[in-house]
Design an enzyme around this catalytic site. Structure first.
Site, mmCIF file in Angstrom:
data_model
loop_
_atom_site.group_PDB
_atom_site.id
_atom_site.type_symbol
_atom_site.label_atom_id
_atom_site.label_comp_id
_atom_site.label_asym_id
_atom_site.label_seq_id
_atom_site.Cartn_x
_atom_site.Cartn_y
_atom_site.Cartn_z
ATOM 1 N N GLU A 406 0.706 -1.440 0.100
ATOM 2 C CA GLU A 406 0.194 0.001 0.067
ATOM 3 C C GLU A 406 1.125 1.737 0.278
ATOM 4 O O GLU A 406 0.581 2.062 -1.024
ATOM 5 C CB GLU A 406 -1.285 -0.036 1.474
ATOM 6 C CG GLU A 406 -2.328 -0.630 0.709
ATOM 7 C CD GLU A 406 -2.292 -2.212 1.525
ATOM 8 O OE1 GLU A 406 -0.540 -2.796 1.757
ATOM 9 O OE2 GLU A 406 -2.693 -3.327 1.247
ATOM 10 N N GLN A 428 -7.835 -2.679 -1.531
ATOM 11 C CA GLN A 428 -8.728 -3.552 -1.453
ATOM 12 C C GLN A 428 -9.913 -3.200 -0.703
ATOM 13 O O GLN A 428 -11.233 -3.427 -0.742
ATOM 14 C CB GLN A 428 -7.920 -4.821 -1.215
ATOM 15 C CG GLN A 428 -8.777 -5.865 -1.986
ATOM 16 C CD GLN A 428 -7.423 -6.775 -1.985
ATOM 17 O OE1 GLN A 428 -7.489 -8.167 -0.901
ATOM 18 N NE2 GLN A 428 -7.853 -7.293 -3.243
ATOM 19 N N PHE A 429 -10.099 -3.131 0.590
ATOM 20 C CA PHE A 429 -11.004 -2.856 2.189
ATOM 21 C C PHE A 429 -9.853 -1.361 2.417
ATOM 22 O O PHE A 429 -9.311 -1.075 2.697
ATOM 23 C CB PHE A 429 -11.101 -3.790 2.938
ATOM 24 C CG PHE A 429 -11.319 -5.576 2.457
ATOM 25 C CD1 PHE A 429 -13.451 -4.793 2.493
ATOM 26 C CD2 PHE A 429 -10.967 -6.026 1.468
ATOM 27 C CE1 PHE A 429 -13.561 -6.538 2.162
ATOM 28 C CE2 PHE A 429 -11.940 -6.943 1.385
ATOM 29 C CZ PHE A 429 -13.275 -6.851 1.628
ATOM 30 N N ALA A 430 -10.976 -0.572 2.997
ATOM 31 C CA ALA A 430 -10.454 1.040 3.167
ATOM 32 C C ALA A 430 -9.613 1.049 4.604
ATOM 33 O O ALA A 430 -8.837 1.706 4.852
ATOM 34 C CB ALA A 430 -11.653 2.079 3.335
ATOM 35 N N ASP A 431 -10.465 -0.814 5.207
ATOM 36 C CA ASP A 431 -8.889 -0.672 6.456
ATOM 37 C C ASP A 431 -7.422 -0.749 6.622
ATOM 38 O O ASP A 431 -6.951 -0.359 7.081
ATOM 39 C CB ASP A 431 -9.591 -1.641 7.305
ATOM 40 C CG ASP A 431 -11.402 -2.340 6.982
ATOM 41 O OD1 ASP A 431 -11.809 -2.595 8.543
ATOM 42 O OD2 ASP A 431 -11.903 -2.127 6.202
ATOM 43 N N PHE A 432 -7.178 -1.323 4.839
ATOM 44 C CA PHE A 432 -5.883 -2.024 4.667
ATOM 45 C C PHE A 432 -5.038 -0.180 4.422
ATOM 46 O O PHE A 432 -3.742 -0.290 4.241
ATOM 47 C CB PHE A 432 -5.593 -2.405 3.223
ATOM 48 C CG PHE A 432 -6.491 -3.951 3.965
ATOM 49 C CD1 PHE A 432 -6.316 -4.095 5.048
ATOM 50 C CD2 PHE A 432 -7.216 -4.592 2.988
ATOM 51 C CE1 PHE A 432 -7.161 -5.738 5.466
ATOM 52 C CE2 PHE A 432 -7.826 -6.000 3.093
ATOM 53 C CZ PHE A 432 -7.798 -6.455 4.784
ATOM 54 N N HIS A 473 -12.374 -5.248 8.457
ATOM 55 C CA HIS A 473 -13.220 -5.059 7.143
ATOM 56 C C HIS A 473 -14.118 -4.246 6.803
ATOM 57 O O HIS A 473 -14.542 -4.975 6.144
ATOM 58 C CB HIS A 473 -12.989 -6.558 6.334
ATOM 59 C CG HIS A 473 -12.107 -7.812 5.742
ATOM 60 N ND1 HIS A 473 -11.403 -8.898 6.769
ATOM 61 C CD2 HIS A 473 -11.711 -7.791 5.121
ATOM 62 C CE1 HIS A 473 -10.138 -8.133 6.131
ATOM 63 N NE2 HIS A 473 -10.486 -8.245 5.079
#
Ligand SMILES: Cc1ncc(C[n+]2csc(CCOP(=O)(O)OP(=O)(O)O)c2C)c(N)n1
Length: 667
Positions: A406, A428-432, A473
């Site tokens: 990232e 891929q997910f906002a969390d990442f 997630h």
């Protein structure tokens, strides 16, 4: 004429260099040394603040810079004065920069070497060191895509190689075969930390093998070796694009910065490296060979000293900056002339996810310089299949699968922007995004304010709960970014808005975080024009009108508001869907609250530090006399997002909103 000769501890092999080049190298390595000596005097006199010395390391910055063409980007670090002088930046501008004066490069907004300049193709560092490496990847990617046959050189100290950014940037550069010269100046210490406490291998160059990357060890105190080897390598990379890891062995002869001293460095090490001084040795060599006469030497030094003094005088004479709040605020974002594009095309009922996909597809067709990057977005079509079929239409160069890096990818997006391209990066997910947090909040957000460089980047953020996906997630982390000046934050609730706003985000030259709630992807449908159109930022939409209360919300929570109102027919409410959080449409909020006298803000995020708190405070400050009740905030409870459906239902504010709304109505 063969000029192989030992001078003290350095062997200069000048076989292929004529006298003029040798004298040019001499002048180029001498200049930063003389400037630094002057700076050290000024520092002792208290006329300048911090100074990071590059004395003893000049051959690297100078040799690498002279080996590159002036159109090729260099990304230097804090000890690389030689890059700036070898690119012939007028000295008064450097001095003004260090004094925080207007004719520097950052209008007094950043210090020392923390600036870039497109005019000289130099991209200066941010304090965090490592992000430079990934930015170089992006610049090199642009040159590879445009077939410019240019190399990009980026610097780091050996300390900086311990950062994850180094690993990610080298990995990405190797996987994508980007023409980057990764220049590691191994000067023995990272602040006080010696190399054996920094890494556990013999040479940093050895790491090249792990990345599938060619690497070389170069004597960093030998200007001739640096220049000739880097020239050869750069030529080869121009013809055959690939990354190369270069480890320059050298030594830091002074403290990390002048105040920190060198007590922790053994004296014998200092003495040994003093014998290898890159300037003195080269000077001695040139004199021994009769290339440099005493008279020439004196004339060259005199000319430089005069230039330094003259430029210093003009920098000192320059007025200090008079603060002007408006000027400061106006420079945070690049000016964006929003262009309203409407069309009368037929409308089709599509899902939220289709709206995102349509926007990306139509924007890719519209902007040939737009690149999509993300994990699994190419043939696989992305975790949510939003880019399915894109590779066939736009090719793998523009629809790029990325390694799980990232930080490096967001940095590369910054680099693409520096090189005049734009990109959309799919988290891929906002969390990442937390794995790429530093470049977002420190590089992308601050570059325009610092040195006028925009970051034409959209980060797509599939976010939100209600999908029983647990703490990593399900987050809706917009408040991490609304807090940071320089970023724009968009958070649509409907397909029509999602398409128009994403199109605008891609047109906007500033960094935009575009939140897409996963629970809306396949559940919300709307009639949406099939052709391309845009919608403006900073304009909320008033989706219902009523006089009892103002309900302010965004994202999935807007739908919870509508469901709640469906079962509370007695409540006539203004429902404001914010659509963008930065910029925030305060006008619409205030106008509504002044009409209804009551306000409630619902968001999915936890309450403390969430944007509801700011909106509440703004209403208090601007609408206090109109209020008939305290402003209410409703959000998730202060825990991570839990996995089990019943725990998540308790966590989310959806079920508490009804009661809070009715309490407010009754107040
Ligand atoms: C992320 C981060 N951590 C720590 C620091 C503080 N710091 C600044 S320079 C430095 C040492 C860097 O060493 P190296 O990369 O070897 O470069 P050198 O200073 O030796 O040229 C440290 C620890 C920082 N600026 N950024």
């Amino acid at each position: 004429m063969s000029h192989t000769s030992a001078s003290n501890n350095i062997i200069f092999n000048t076989d292929h260099l004529d006298t003029n080049i040798l004298l040019d190298l001499y002048k180029a390595i001498l200049k930063p040394r003389l400037i630094e000596e002057k700076m050290l005097v000024l520092l002792r006199q208290g006329k300048i603040s911090k100074w990071f010395s590059g004395i003893g390391q000049e051959a690297i910055a100078v040799g690498v810079t002279l080996a590159l063409n002036s159109e090729e980007y260099i990304l230097p670090m804090h000890r690389n004065l030689g890059v700036f002088t070898a690119r012939n930046i007028p000295l008064y501008r450097l001095f003004a920069q260090w004094q925080g004066k207007a004719s520097g490069f950052t209008k007094g907004r950043d210090r020392s070497f923390h600036f870039g300049t497109q005019a000289y193709k130099i991209v200066g560092m941010i304090s965090h060191l490592g992000p430079q490496l990934g930015v170089a990847d992006g610049i090199a990617l642009a040159s590879k895509l445009k077939n410019t046959n240019q190399v990009t050189a980026v610097f780091t100290g050996e300390g900086g190689t311990s950062e994850g950014d180094f690993h990610e940037a080298l990995n990405v550069a190797s996987v994508w075969q980007l023409p980057v010269l990764f220049c590691v100046e191994n000067n023995g210490y990272g602040l006080s930390t010696p190399t054996n406490e920094q890494y556990n291998c013999q040479h940093i160059a050895d790491k090249g093998i792990g990345y599938g990357m060619e690497s070389h060890i170069i004597d960093g105190n030998n200007i001739v070796e640096v220049y000739t080897k880097v020239s050869d390598i750069a030529n080869s990379v121009r013809n055959n694009p690939r990354p190369v890891l270069l480890e320059f062995k050298t030594f830091r002869m002074r403290g990390h910065e002048e105040a920190s001293g060198t007590k922790y460095v053994p004296q014998e090490l200092m003495d040994a490296w003093a014998l290898k001084d890159p300037v003195a040795n080269f000077e001695t060599f040139l004199k021994a060979k009769g290339i440099l006469t005493e008279i020439d030497e004196a004339a060259i030094k005199n000319a430089f000293l005069n230039e330094i003094n003259e430029h210093l005088n003009s920098a000192f004479a320059e007025e200090v900056i008079v603060p002007d709040e408006t000027i400061e605020l106006n420079d945070v974002y690049q000016k964006f002339e929003y262009q309203e594009i409407t069309n009368n095309s037929e409308a089709k009922e599509i899902r939220f996810i289709d709206a995102i996909s349509e926007s990306l597809k139509q924007s890719m067709a519209r902007h040939q310089d737009l690149i999509l990057m993300g994990q699994d977005i190419a043939e696989y079509g992305g975790a949510f299949k939003i880019t399915e079929g894109f590779v066939e239409q736009f090719g793998k160069e523009r629809v790029r699968n990325t390694p799980i890096c990232e930080s490096a990818i967001i940095e590369a997006a910054m680099g693409l922007s520096i090189a005049g391209m734009k990109s959309v990066v799919e988290m891929q997910f906002a969390d990442f995004v937390s794995s790429g947090f530093n470049p977002v909040v420190n590089y992308l957000s601050k570059s325009h304010y610092r040195w006028g460089q925009n970051a034409h980047v959209v980060l797509r953020m599939p976010c939100g709960g209600g999908v029983a996906a647990g703490p990593f997630h399900s987050q809706t982390n917009e408040a991490w970014f609304t807090k940071t000046p320089g970023l724009k934050v968009v958070y649509p609730a409907f397909p029509y808005d999602a398409k128009g706003l994403l199109n605008t985000a891609i047109n906007d030259p500033n960094p935009v975080l575009f939140f897409e709630h996963k629970a809306l992807y396949r559940s919300i449908r709307q009639e949406v024009p099939t052709d391309y159109y845009t919608l403006p930022f900073g304009k909320a939409s008033l989706i219902r009108e009523g006089n009892d209360v103002s309900i302010i919300s965004y994202g999935a929570a807007v739908h919870w508001v509508l469901e709640t109102l469906d079962t509370n027919a007695h409540i006539q409410a203004d429902v404001i869907d914010l659509r963008t959080l930065q910029p925030l449409d305060t006008e619409t909020i205030y106008a509504s609250v002044k009409k209804t006298g009551k306000a409630i803000i619902l968001h999915e995020d936890t309450l403390f530090g969430g944007i509801a708190s700011d909106i509440s405070a703004l209403i208090m400050e601007h609408c206090f006399e109109y209020l008939d009740a305290p402003v209410k905030r409703v959000g998730s409870i202060e825990t991570p997002v839990p996995f089990a459906a019943q725990l998540e239902a308790q966590y989310l504010p959806k079920n508490r909103f009804d009661m809070a709304l009715n309490e407010l109505i009754k107040y």
